[in-house]
Design a protein around this motif. Structure first.
Motif, PDB file in Angstrom:
ATOM      1  N   ILE A   1       0.816  -1.218   0.000  1.00 23.99           N
ATOM      2  CA  ILE A   1       0.000   0.000   0.000  1.00 23.99           C
ATOM      3  C   ILE A   1       0.850   1.269   0.000  1.00 23.99           C
TER       4      ILE A   1
ATOM      5  N   GLY B   1      -0.287  -2.666   6.013  1.00 28.36           N
ATOM      6  CA  GLY B   1      -1.330  -1.789   6.512  1.00 28.36           C
ATOM      7  C   GLY B   1      -0.950  -1.030   7.768  1.00 28.36           C
TER       8      GLY B   1
ATOM      9  N   GLU C   1      -6.975  -5.937   3.396  1.00 29.77           N
ATOM     10  CA  GLU C   1      -5.714  -5.263   3.697  1.00 29.77           C
ATOM     11  C   GLU C   1      -5.128  -5.911   4.938  1.00 29.77           C
TER      12      GLU C   1
ATOM     13  N   GLY D   1      -3.706  -6.001   0.118  1.00 30.36           N
ATOM     14  CA  GLY D   1      -2.929  -4.783   0.282  1.00 30.36           C
ATOM     15  C   GLY D   1      -2.134  -4.914   1.570  1.00 30.36           C
TER      16      GLY D   1
ATOM     17  N   THR E   1      -7.695   2.494  -0.215  1.00 29.11           N
ATOM     18  CA  THR E   1      -8.500   1.276  -0.114  1.00 29.11           C
ATOM     19  C   THR E   1      -9.597   1.249  -1.165  1.00 29.11           C
TER      20      THR E   1
END
Length: 233
Positions: free
Chosen positions: A102, A135, A161, A132, A145
Motif C-alpha cells: 500500500i 497496513g 488489507e 494490500g 483502499t
C-alpha cells in the motif's frame, strides 16, 4: 512400544485430512509475500529479510466447515527474471494470494498484469484474494483502499488489507481464501457425483489427502516449513 503407538496415532491423524489445496502467493518483489506466509504458518515476522529466489513452499493444516484441509502454499519470487520459472507452478493451484504494497503505487499498478498472467496459466475456477499489505504503515499509504476495492469488484476478486508485521487480518484473509476454495471443491465434487461435468478440470477425488507428510500431535493447526533456509520477503 511407545514409538509404534505414536506412529499409529500419527497415521490415523494423517488419514483424517480431507483435502490438500495448492495456493500460490504472487506479486511484485518486496511487497511482503514471504512475511505474510510466515505470519500465517508460524506466526512469525523476520526483520532480517531477503528476496525469495525461485519458488518455496510451506504448509498449514486447518479445519473448515468440519473438513480437515492441508494448505500447500507456494511462495513465488517477484523478480522479473524468475517469473518464467514460476509460471509452471500455477498449474494445479486452486487459490492465489495477489499481494501489493500500500506504500508503493507501482506494485498496485502491476496487479492487473499479475491477474492476467495468473488467469493465463491457472485453472479458470481459481479463487483469487487481492491483498494490500503493510497496513501498519498508515502514514506512508499511497494506494487508497477504495481504489483496490473497485479493482477487486471489477475483476471478481476477494480483497483484504493486511499487516504481516502486526499480523492484522493475515489469518482471516487466508482462511477466507481456503473457505472459498472449499466451496468450489465441494460444488464440483457434487457435480461429479451427479454426473455433471464442471467447467474446470478439478477432480474432487484427486484432492483427497493421500500419501502426505505424517502429522503428529492433537492440534489441528500445524505448520511445516519446506525449502526455507533463511527468512525472506
Amino acid at each position: 512400544m511407545n514409538q509404534e503407538m505414536n506412529g499409529v496415532e500419527a497415521e490415523k491423524f494423517q488419514e483424517k485430512i480431507d483435502y490438500v489445496f495448492k495456493v500460490v502467493v504472487i506479486g511484485d518483489s518486496a511487497v511482503g509475500k514471504t512475511q505474510i506466509l510466515s505470519r500465517f504458518t508460524k506466526n512469525e515476522f523476520c526483520f532480517d529479510s531477503k528476496s525469495t529466489i525461485g519458488v518455496e513452499f510451506q504448509t498449514k493444516t486447518v479445519t473448515i466447515n468440519g473438513k480437515l484441509i492441508k494448505a500447500q502454499i507456494w511462495d513465488t519470487a517477484g523478480q522479473e527474471r524468475y517469473r518464467a520459472v514460476t509460471s509452471a507452478y500455477y498449474r494445479g493451484a486452486l487459490g492465489a494470494m495477489l499481494v501489493y504494497d500500500i506504500t508503493k503505487r507501482q506494485t498496485f499498478d502491476h496487479v492487473a498484469r499479475w491477474v492476467e498472467e495468473l488467469r493465463s496459466h491457472a485453472d479458470g475456477s481459481i479463487v483469487i484474494m487481492l491483498i494490500g499489505n503493510k497496513g501498519d504503515l498508515v502514514d506512508q499509504r499511497v494506494v487508497q483502499t477504495e481504489d483496490a476495492v473497485e479493482f477487486a469488484e471489477d475483476q471478481g476478486l476477494f480483497f483484504s488489507e493486511t499487516s504481516a508485521f502486526s499480523g492484522e487480518n493475515v489469518n482471516s484473509a487466508f482462511l477466507k481464501l481456503l473457505q472459498e476454495i472449499n466451496k468450489v471443491v465441494s460444488k464440483k465434487s457434487l457435480e461429479c457425483s451427479n454426473g455433471i461435468k464442471g467447467n474446470g478440470n478439478l477432480d474432487g477425488a484427486a484432492l483427497k489427502g493421500e500419501k502426505i507428510d505424517i502429522i503428529s500431535g492433537s492440534d489441528l493447526e500445524i505448520s511445516e516449513m519446506k525449502k526455507l533456509p533463511s527468512c525472506s520477503c
